[in-house]
Design a protein around this motif. Structure first.
Motif, PDB file in Angstrom:
ATOM      1  N   THR A 188       0.853  -1.190   0.000  1.00 17.42           N
ATOM      2  CA  THR A 188       0.000   0.000   0.000  1.00 17.42           C
ATOM      3  C   THR A 188       0.886   1.236   0.000  1.00 17.42           C
ATOM      4  O   THR A 188       1.858   1.334   0.739  1.00 17.42           O
ATOM      5  N   TYR A 189       0.475   2.211  -0.827  1.00 16.70           N
ATOM      6  CA  TYR A 189       1.299   3.427  -0.979  1.00 16.70           C
ATOM      7  C   TYR A 189       0.371   4.650  -1.059  1.00 16.70           C
ATOM      8  O   TYR A 189       0.204   5.209  -2.124  1.00 16.70           O
ATOM      9  N   VAL A 190      -0.203   5.072   0.081  1.00 20.53           N
ATOM     10  CA  VAL A 190      -0.148   4.418   1.377  1.00 20.53           C
ATOM     11  C   VAL A 190      -1.568   4.361   1.935  1.00 20.53           C
ATOM     12  O   VAL A 190      -2.465   5.060   1.471  1.00 20.53           O
ATOM     13  N   THR A 191      -1.719   3.529   2.970  1.00 19.31           N
ATOM     14  CA  THR A 191      -2.972   3.448   3.710  1.00 19.31           C
ATOM     15  C   THR A 191      -2.893   4.347   4.932  1.00 19.31           C
ATOM     16  O   THR A 191      -1.872   4.411   5.603  1.00 19.31           O
ATOM     17  N   CYS A 192      -3.992   5.021   5.209  1.00 18.11           N
ATOM     18  CA  CYS A 192      -4.095   5.840   6.424  1.00 18.11           C
ATOM     19  C   CYS A 192      -4.859   5.028   7.476  1.00 18.11           C
ATOM     20  O   CYS A 192      -6.046   4.753   7.288  1.00 18.11           O
ATOM     21  N   PRO A 193      -4.217   4.634   8.581  1.00 15.78           N
ATOM     22  CA  PRO A 193      -4.862   3.761   9.567  1.00 15.78           C
ATOM     23  C   PRO A 193      -5.517   4.527  10.710  1.00 15.78           C
ATOM     24  O   PRO A 193      -5.626   4.007  11.832  1.00 15.78           O
ATOM     25  N   THR A 194      -5.971   5.766  10.441  1.00 11.83           N
ATOM     26  CA  THR A 194      -6.390   6.607  11.567  1.00 11.83           C
ATOM     27  C   THR A 194      -7.798   7.175  11.454  1.00 11.83           C
ATOM     28  O   THR A 194      -8.351   7.610  12.463  1.00 11.83           O
ATOM     29  N   PHE A 195      -8.409   7.213  10.280  1.00 14.15           N
ATOM     30  CA  PHE A 195      -9.736   7.808  10.151  1.00 14.15           C
ATOM     31  C   PHE A 195     -10.712   6.837   9.482  1.00 14.15           C
ATOM     32  O   PHE A 195     -11.559   6.237  10.135  1.00 14.15           O
ATOM     33  N   ARG A 196     -10.613   6.661   8.165  1.00 12.19           N
ATOM     34  CA  ARG A 196     -11.504   5.722   7.471  1.00 12.19           C
ATOM     35  C   ARG A 196     -11.378   4.317   8.032  1.00 12.19           C
ATOM     36  O   ARG A 196     -12.353   3.564   8.084  1.00 12.19           O
ATOM     37  N   TYR A 197     -10.173   3.938   8.398  1.00 14.14           N
ATOM     38  CA  TYR A 197      -9.912   2.590   8.907  1.00 14.14           C
ATOM     39  C   TYR A 197      -9.405   2.671  10.343  1.00 14.14           C
ATOM     40  O   TYR A 197      -8.454   3.400  10.622  1.00 14.14           O
ATOM     41  N   HIS A 198     -10.010   1.889  11.207  1.00 14.25           N
ATOM     42  CA  HIS A 198      -9.463   1.728  12.557  1.00 14.25           C
ATOM     43  C   HIS A 198      -8.198   0.871  12.453  1.00 14.25           C
ATOM     44  O   HIS A 198      -8.134  -0.064  11.649  1.00 14.25           O
ATOM     45  N   PRO A 199      -7.170   1.140  13.257  1.00 12.17           N
ATOM     46  CA  PRO A 199      -5.927   0.358  13.146  1.00 12.17           C
ATOM     47  C   PRO A 199      -6.119  -1.132  13.352  1.00 12.17           C
ATOM     48  O   PRO A 199      -5.394  -1.943  12.758  1.00 12.17           O
ATOM     49  N   ALA A 200      -7.092  -1.552  14.162  1.00 12.49           N
ATOM     50  CA  ALA A 200      -7.321  -2.987  14.346  1.00 12.49           C
ATOM     51  C   ALA A 200      -7.816  -3.623  13.050  1.00 12.49           C
ATOM     52  O   ALA A 200      -7.492  -4.779  12.754  1.00 12.49           O
ATOM     53  N   VAL A 201      -8.609  -2.879  12.275  1.00  8.49           N
ATOM     54  CA  VAL A 201      -9.088  -3.378  10.981  1.00  8.49           C
ATOM     55  C   VAL A 201      -7.942  -3.440   9.980  1.00  8.49           C
ATOM     56  O   VAL A 201      -7.817  -4.387   9.200  1.00  8.49           O
ATOM     57  N   VAL A 202      -7.070  -2.435   9.997  1.00  7.47           N
ATOM     58  CA  VAL A 202      -5.896  -2.433   9.116  1.00  7.47           C
ATOM     59  C   VAL A 202      -5.010  -3.637   9.414  1.00  7.47           C
ATOM     60  O   VAL A 202      -4.494  -4.298   8.498  1.00  7.47           O
ATOM     61  N   ALA A 203      -4.828  -3.952  10.677  1.00  2.35           N
ATOM     62  CA  ALA A 203      -3.992  -5.104  11.042  1.00  2.35           C
ATOM     63  C   ALA A 203      -4.559  -6.394  10.467  1.00  2.35           C
ATOM     64  O   ALA A 203      -3.824  -7.236   9.942  1.00  2.35           O
ATOM     65  N   GLN A 204      -5.869  -6.569  10.547  1.00  5.54           N
ATOM     66  CA  GLN A 204      -6.491  -7.776  10.010  1.00  5.54           C
ATOM     67  C   GLN A 204      -6.338  -7.846   8.496  1.00  5.54           C
ATOM     68  O   GLN A 204      -6.022  -8.900   7.927  1.00  5.54           O
ATOM     69  N   LYS A 205      -6.548  -6.721   7.821  1.00  3.37           N
ATOM     70  CA  LYS A 205      -6.413  -6.698   6.364  1.00  3.37           C
ATOM     71  C   LYS A 205      -4.986  -7.025   5.947  1.00  3.37           C
ATOM     72  O   LYS A 205      -4.761  -7.799   5.004  1.00  3.37           O
ATOM     73  N   ALA A 206      -4.024  -6.431   6.642  1.00  2.48           N
ATOM     74  CA  ALA A 206      -2.627  -6.619   6.265  1.00  2.48           C
ATOM     75  C   ALA A 206      -2.168  -8.056   6.526  1.00  2.48           C
ATOM     76  O   ALA A 206      -1.436  -8.644   5.713  1.00  2.48           O
ATOM     77  N   PHE A 261       3.746  -9.159   0.940  1.00  6.05           N
ATOM     78  CA  PHE A 261       3.046  -7.897   1.203  1.00  6.05           C
ATOM     79  C   PHE A 261       3.828  -7.017   2.167  1.00  6.05           C
ATOM     80  O   PHE A 261       4.427  -7.497   3.133  1.00  6.05           O
ATOM     81  N   ARG A 262       3.814  -5.716   1.883  1.00 11.30           N
ATOM     82  CA  ARG A 262       4.346  -4.714   2.795  1.00 11.30           C
ATOM     83  C   ARG A 262       3.254  -3.686   3.061  1.00 11.30           C
ATOM     84  O   ARG A 262       2.563  -3.257   2.135  1.00 11.30           O
ATOM     85  N   LEU A 263       3.117  -3.294   4.300  1.00 10.29           N
ATOM     86  CA  LEU A 263       2.066  -2.364   4.713  1.00 10.29           C
ATOM     87  C   LEU A 263       2.627  -0.951   4.771  1.00 10.29           C
ATOM     88  O   LEU A 263       3.330  -0.590   5.717  1.00 10.29           O
ATOM     89  N   GLY A 264       2.335  -0.157   3.754  1.00 13.15           N
ATOM     90  CA  GLY A 264       2.737   1.246   3.743  1.00 13.15           C
ATOM     91  C   GLY A 264       1.677   2.089   4.423  1.00 13.15           C
ATOM     92  O   GLY A 264       0.497   2.039   4.066  1.00 13.15           O
ATOM     93  N   LEU A 265       2.073   2.871   5.430  1.00 14.79           N
ATOM     94  CA  LEU A 265       1.151   3.683   6.210  1.00 14.79           C
ATOM     95  C   LEU A 265       1.545   5.153   6.159  1.00 14.79           C
ATOM     96  O   LEU A 265       2.720   5.491   6.005  1.00 14.79           O
ATOM     97  N   GLY A 266       0.550   6.024   6.323  1.00 13.15           N
ATOM     98  CA  GLY A 266       0.812   7.455   6.361  1.00 13.15           C
ATOM     99  C   GLY A 266      -0.279   8.167   7.126  1.00 13.15           C
ATOM    100  O   GLY A 266      -1.301   7.580   7.500  1.00 13.15           O
ATOM    101  N   SER A 267      -0.082   9.466   7.350  1.00 15.87           N
ATOM    102  CA  SER A 267      -1.040  10.247   8.137  1.00 15.87           C
ATOM    103  C   SER A 267      -2.226  10.720   7.311  1.00 15.87           C
ATOM    104  O   SER A 267      -3.148  11.327   7.855  1.00 15.87           O
ATOM    105  N   GLY A 268      -2.226  10.441   5.996  1.00 13.53           N
ATOM    106  CA  GLY A 268      -3.420  10.619   5.197  1.00 13.53           C
ATOM    107  C   GLY A 268      -3.600  11.991   4.574  1.00 13.53           C
ATOM    108  O   GLY A 268      -2.820  12.921   4.793  1.00 13.53           O
ATOM    109  N   GLU A 269      -4.665  12.085   3.783  1.00 13.88           N
ATOM    110  CA  GLU A 269      -5.073  13.352   3.174  1.00 13.88           C
ATOM    111  C   GLU A 269      -6.554  13.571   3.451  1.00 13.88           C
ATOM    112  O   GLU A 269      -7.350  12.629   3.449  1.00 13.88           O
TER     113      GLU A 269
END
Length: 322
Positions: free
Chosen positions: A71-89, A100-108
């Motif tokens: 992912t380039y990149v996923t934001c794990p803080t608003f649309r997605y709860h971090p627990a949901v991101v962990a399961q997806k990843a 797979f590599r989990l790319g994360l960022g603070s979002g737009e």
């Protein structure tokens, strides 16, 4: 060591079935890895797409066999709860058999505003990201996790399908604070500008020796004028810089903000046409800054096939020398 060259599944410019076909063709063409954007909106209406990146990734894991996906990149803080991101990843790591590599960022704001949670200041968004990364890593252990922090609550969560090796976590950077966060919490660093200072900041906080991944937009076409016109139509937003791009809430805002950017401005910033040397020179600053991997974005959802054929025959051999 030569820079690894990647291919970008740009969800803003193609539908889900097309994206999967493109990444399979990119693997056959010889690209070293692939990344995918994770958006709920395109930057500009002319791009016209925004399929769900994680469904595309699941299909891409089955359509490819060799290339790492990220992912380039996923934001794990608003649309997605971090627990949901962990399961997806974790699921993606299993589906891809460790690719797979989990790319994360603070979002737009463009993507995250849809859940109505507001858009706090940058330093708050980075605090949220650091807390989210900690939650994700703890869940990757397969143990039960409860967490009651400044921004998130997790109650007795557990991942029941976890890979033997968790996905490496990459963190996107654009300034000193994010570089510190990436160095302390990331397995790799992600950036979209060839700024050596970003990598030095990452190294200073624990990132030395870890992979560093950049991204470069290009517009291939045998008709250079057509390539410039397409880049101007669909990618002029990129010239605004991330302090602007992180804040605007929708395509209409990007259209207004970029209304005075001319085709010649885009042509100066983005390699357009079919001159191999021009494309190599677009990537070279990343190699010289110390990036170990660079993902190319071919602008135009309907221009992927000819780009991939040309890249296999001419561009990738030339880029291997970097």
């Amino acid at each position: 060591m030569a820079v690894r060259i990647g291919y970008t599944m740009m969800t803003e410019q193609a539908g889900p079935r097309e994206l999967v076909g493109h990444v399979a063709a990119a693997e056959r063409a010889g690209f070293d890895f692939s990344v995918i954007s994770d958006h709920s909106f395109p930057w500009l209406r002319s791009q016209g797409h925004a399929p769900y990146a994680w469904s595309v990734l699941g299909a891409a894991a089955q359509a490819t066999s060799r290339m790492p996906l990220m992912t380039y990149v996923t934001c794990p803080t608003f649309r997605y709860h971090p627990a949901v991101v962990a399961q997806k990843a974790a699921t993606m790591q299993l589906l891809s058999q460790g690719r797979f590599r989990l790319g994360l960022g603070s979002g737009e704001n463009l993507n995250e505003h849809i859940v109505g949670a507001g858009w706090p200041a940058a330093h708050v968004r980075l605090e949220m990201l650091a807390e989210a990364v900690d939650i994700v890593r703890r869940l990757f252990t397969g143990e039960y996790v409860s967490h009651h922090g400044a921004h998130y609550d997790v109650e007795n969560a557990k991942l029941w399908d976890v890979p033997d090796e968790p996905p490496p976590i990459g963190i996107a950077v654009s300034g000193p604070r994010s570089c510190e966060l990436a160095g302390r919490h990331g397995d790799l660093v992600i950036a979209v500008e060839p700024d050596r200072e970003l990598l030095e900041g990452f190294d200073a906080h624990g990132g030395a020796g870890k992979p560093r991944v950049g991204q470069v937009p290009v517009s291939y076409d045998t008709d250079r004028e057509a390539a410039v016109a397409r880049a101007h139509d669909q990618f002029r937003w990129a010239l605004g810089g991330w302090k602007v791009n992180a804040e605007l809430p929708g395509p209409a805002g990007f259209e207004q903000a970029s209304q005075h950017i001319r085709p010649e401005d885009v042509a100066e910033a983005i390699a357009c046409g079919d001159d191999v040397d021009a494309f190599v020179e677009a990537v070279r600053p990343y190699a010289e800054a110390g990036f170990t991997e660079v993902a190319l974005v071919q602008i135009g959802g309907d221009r992927q096939e000819p780009f991939l054929e040309w890249a296999e025959a001419k561009l990738l051999p030339a880029l291997r020398s970097l």
